[in-house]
Motif scaffolding. Sequence first.
Motif, PDB file in Angstrom:
ATOM      1  N   ILE A  84      21.111   5.714 -40.013  1.00  0.00           N
ATOM      2  CA  ILE A  84      19.780   6.103 -39.536  1.00  0.00           C
ATOM      3  C   ILE A  84      19.752   7.620 -39.412  1.00  0.00           C
ATOM      4  N   ASN A  85      18.852   8.259 -40.153  1.00  0.00           N
ATOM      5  CA  ASN A  85      18.662   9.706 -40.072  1.00  0.00           C
ATOM      6  C   ASN A  85      17.482   9.988 -39.159  1.00  0.00           C
ATOM      7  N   LEU A  86      17.724  10.739 -38.106  1.00  0.00           N
ATOM      8  CA  LEU A  86      16.674  11.077 -37.145  1.00  0.00           C
ATOM      9  C   LEU A  86      16.235  12.515 -37.383  1.00  0.00           C
ATOM     10  N   SER A  87      15.013  12.682 -37.867  1.00  0.00           N
ATOM     11  CA  SER A  87      14.495  14.019 -38.170  1.00  0.00           C
ATOM     12  C   SER A  87      14.005  14.674 -36.887  1.00  0.00           C
ATOM     13  N   LEU A  88      14.918  15.329 -36.190  1.00  0.00           N
ATOM     14  CA  LEU A  88      14.560  15.935 -34.913  1.00  0.00           C
ATOM     15  C   LEU A  88      13.754  17.216 -35.078  1.00  0.00           C
ATOM     16  N   LYS A 112       6.072  12.406 -24.750  1.00  0.00           N
ATOM     17  CA  LYS A 112       6.899  12.635 -23.574  1.00  0.00           C
ATOM     18  C   LYS A 112       8.167  11.786 -23.664  1.00  0.00           C
ATOM     19  N   ASN A 113       9.231  12.321 -23.109  1.00  0.00           N
ATOM     20  CA  ASN A 113      10.515  11.617 -23.066  1.00  0.00           C
ATOM     21  C   ASN A 113      11.051  11.289 -24.459  1.00  0.00           C
ATOM     22  N   TYR A 114      10.638  12.065 -25.442  1.00  0.00           N
ATOM     23  CA  TYR A 114      11.049  11.843 -26.833  1.00  0.00           C
ATOM     24  C   TYR A 114      12.563  11.814 -26.962  1.00  0.00           C
ATOM     25  N   LEU A 115      13.228  12.864 -26.485  1.00  0.00           N
ATOM     26  CA  LEU A 115      14.682  12.940 -26.623  1.00  0.00           C
ATOM     27  C   LEU A 115      15.389  11.910 -25.758  1.00  0.00           C
ATOM     28  N   ASP A 116      14.860  11.641 -24.568  1.00  0.00           N
ATOM     29  CA  ASP A 116      15.477  10.642 -23.699  1.00  0.00           C
ATOM     30  C   ASP A 116      15.513   9.285 -24.389  1.00  0.00           C
ATOM     31  N   GLU A 117      14.419   8.930 -25.037  1.00  0.00           N
ATOM     32  CA  GLU A 117      14.349   7.648 -25.736  1.00  0.00           C
ATOM     33  C   GLU A 117      15.313   7.615 -26.917  1.00  0.00           C
ATOM     34  N   ILE A 118      15.425   8.733 -27.615  1.00  0.00           N
ATOM     35  CA  ILE A 118      16.345   8.795 -28.755  1.00  0.00           C
ATOM     36  C   ILE A 118      17.788   8.679 -28.282  1.00  0.00           C
ATOM     37  N   PHE A 119      18.182   9.435 -27.274  1.00  0.00           N
ATOM     38  CA  PHE A 119      19.550   9.368 -26.767  1.00  0.00           C
ATOM     39  C   PHE A 119      19.885   7.953 -26.284  1.00  0.00           C
ATOM     40  N   GLU A 120      18.938   7.349 -25.580  1.00  0.00           N
ATOM     41  CA  GLU A 120      19.140   5.993 -25.064  1.00  0.00           C
ATOM     42  C   GLU A 120      19.350   4.998 -26.209  1.00  0.00           C
ATOM     43  N   GLN A 176      23.073  -2.206 -48.713  1.00  0.00           N
ATOM     44  CA  GLN A 176      23.231  -1.441 -47.482  1.00  0.00           C
ATOM     45  C   GLN A 176      22.077  -0.446 -47.387  1.00  0.00           C
ATOM     46  N   VAL A 177      21.512  -0.339 -46.201  1.00  0.00           N
ATOM     47  CA  VAL A 177      20.242   0.365 -46.025  1.00  0.00           C
ATOM     48  C   VAL A 177      20.411   1.625 -45.194  1.00  0.00           C
ATOM     49  N   ASN A 178      19.799   2.713 -45.672  1.00  0.00           N
ATOM     50  CA  ASN A 178      19.638   3.937 -44.883  1.00  0.00           C
ATOM     51  C   ASN A 178      18.162   4.115 -44.584  1.00  0.00           C
ATOM     52  N   ILE A 179      17.868   4.569 -43.385  1.00  0.00           N
ATOM     53  CA  ILE A 179      16.479   4.816 -42.973  1.00  0.00           C
ATOM     54  C   ILE A 179      16.373   6.224 -42.420  1.00  0.00           C
ATOM     55  N   THR A 180      15.330   6.945 -42.829  1.00  0.00           N
ATOM     56  CA  THR A 180      15.010   8.231 -42.217  1.00  0.00           C
ATOM     57  C   THR A 180      13.725   8.070 -41.416  1.00  0.00           C
ATOM     58  N   THR A 181      13.761   8.472 -40.159  1.00  0.00           N
ATOM     59  CA  THR A 181      12.639   8.279 -39.254  1.00  0.00           C
ATOM     60  C   THR A 181      12.388   9.538 -38.442  1.00  0.00           C
ATOM     61  N   ASN A 182      11.143   9.724 -38.000  1.00  0.00           N
ATOM     62  CA  ASN A 182      10.842  10.869 -37.139  1.00  0.00           C
ATOM     63  C   ASN A 182      11.278  10.627 -35.697  1.00  0.00           C
ATOM     64  N   GLY A 183      11.722   9.419 -35.386  1.00  0.00           N
ATOM     65  CA  GLY A 183      12.316   9.136 -34.083  1.00  0.00           C
ATOM     66  C   GLY A 183      11.362   8.679 -33.005  1.00  0.00           C
ATOM     67  N   THR A 184      10.063   8.766 -33.251  1.00  0.00           N
ATOM     68  CA  THR A 184       9.104   8.440 -32.193  1.00  0.00           C
ATOM     69  C   THR A 184       9.045   6.952 -31.865  1.00  0.00           C
ATOM     70  N   LEU A 185       9.538   6.114 -32.773  1.00  0.00           N
ATOM     71  CA  LEU A 185       9.435   4.659 -32.577  1.00  0.00           C
ATOM     72  C   LEU A 185      10.795   3.987 -32.410  1.00  0.00           C
ATOM     73  N   VAL A 186      11.861   4.759 -32.311  1.00  0.00           N
ATOM     74  CA  VAL A 186      13.188   4.141 -32.315  1.00  0.00           C
ATOM     75  C   VAL A 186      13.404   3.240 -31.097  1.00  0.00           C
ATOM     76  N   LYS A 187      12.881   3.622 -29.952  1.00  0.00           N
ATOM     77  CA  LYS A 187      13.061   2.775 -28.775  1.00  0.00           C
ATOM     78  C   LYS A 187      12.316   1.459 -28.948  1.00  0.00           C
ATOM     79  N   ASP A 188      11.092   1.524 -29.458  1.00  0.00           N
ATOM     80  CA  ASP A 188      10.298   0.320 -29.653  1.00  0.00           C
ATOM     81  C   ASP A 188      10.916  -0.603 -30.708  1.00  0.00           C
TER      82      ASP A 188
END
Length: 284
Positions: free
Chosen positions: A103-107, A114-122, A78-90
């Motif tokens: 998934i840990n999102l380092s906010l 631009k639209n960093y949080l919008d992409e993360i929420f989506e 089972q995998v955990n990932i920590t990411t800065n969140g900039t690529l989560v939409k892609d």
Amino acid sequence: MKKFKKIYIEITNICNLSCSFCSQDHRIKETISLEKMEMILQKINDYTDYIYLHVKGEPLLHPKLKEILDLCSKYHKQVNITTNGTLVKDRCQVLQHPAIRQINLSLHSENQKKNYLDEIFETVDILKNKIIIYRFWTMDDNRLNPKSTEIVNNIIRYYQLSPEFVEKLKLENHIKIRENLYIDKKNEFIWPNIENDYFHDTGYCYALKDQLAILVDGTVVPCCLDSDGIISLGNIYEETLAEIIHSNRYQKIREGFCNRKIVEDLCKHCSFKDNLLTNTHSMY
């Protein structure tokens, strides 16, 4: 046989950001091959059920992430990932992989996208079956910095959180927003560096009891904060994990922690162990 709660595997030490709070490693930048990833999984297979695909670097940058996750499934990890969140939409599609548990999102990451949080929420709305944690690990004396406060306020608005929830959020360091979605807060810690001013030669750490880390070049270290591989316990490409665990250096470090005595100089200059003693935080 020794069983770890988690083993960190650094699949790349390349990052698309350069945040001021993050330590800068001095290693050659590289990404792990599928062959070496499978070698690691074979060698650690009996030692843990959970792996974390990060130490330094941004794991979502790995071009073969899907194939790496396939290997993790092959070995029932089972995998955990920590990411800065900039690529989560892609990388949303690959983040739906069944091997991923959390998934840990380092906010608190510094970025100008631009639209960093919008992409993360989506994306988080799509990944409802995964455990998602919004991380704020740059608090100062239990207070958020202005940027993090702005992000938290956006979270409050987006999820339409009640005034009672907001009050609870101010006091607690780990709080549930909804099913599988959490906020986690910690004071900013001092990365281990023998040249910094922080020094404590007593204390406790979960390193080598619950966890260890493997850098992209195969170096095994006690935890994910030794980004330069200073406390090298061996190399997983050249040795078995059993040989590494039974080495003198490994055993001395673990025995020291059990007796609240810090053995390694690098660990004496790391303040993260102070966070282990902190159970409550005030957000504002």
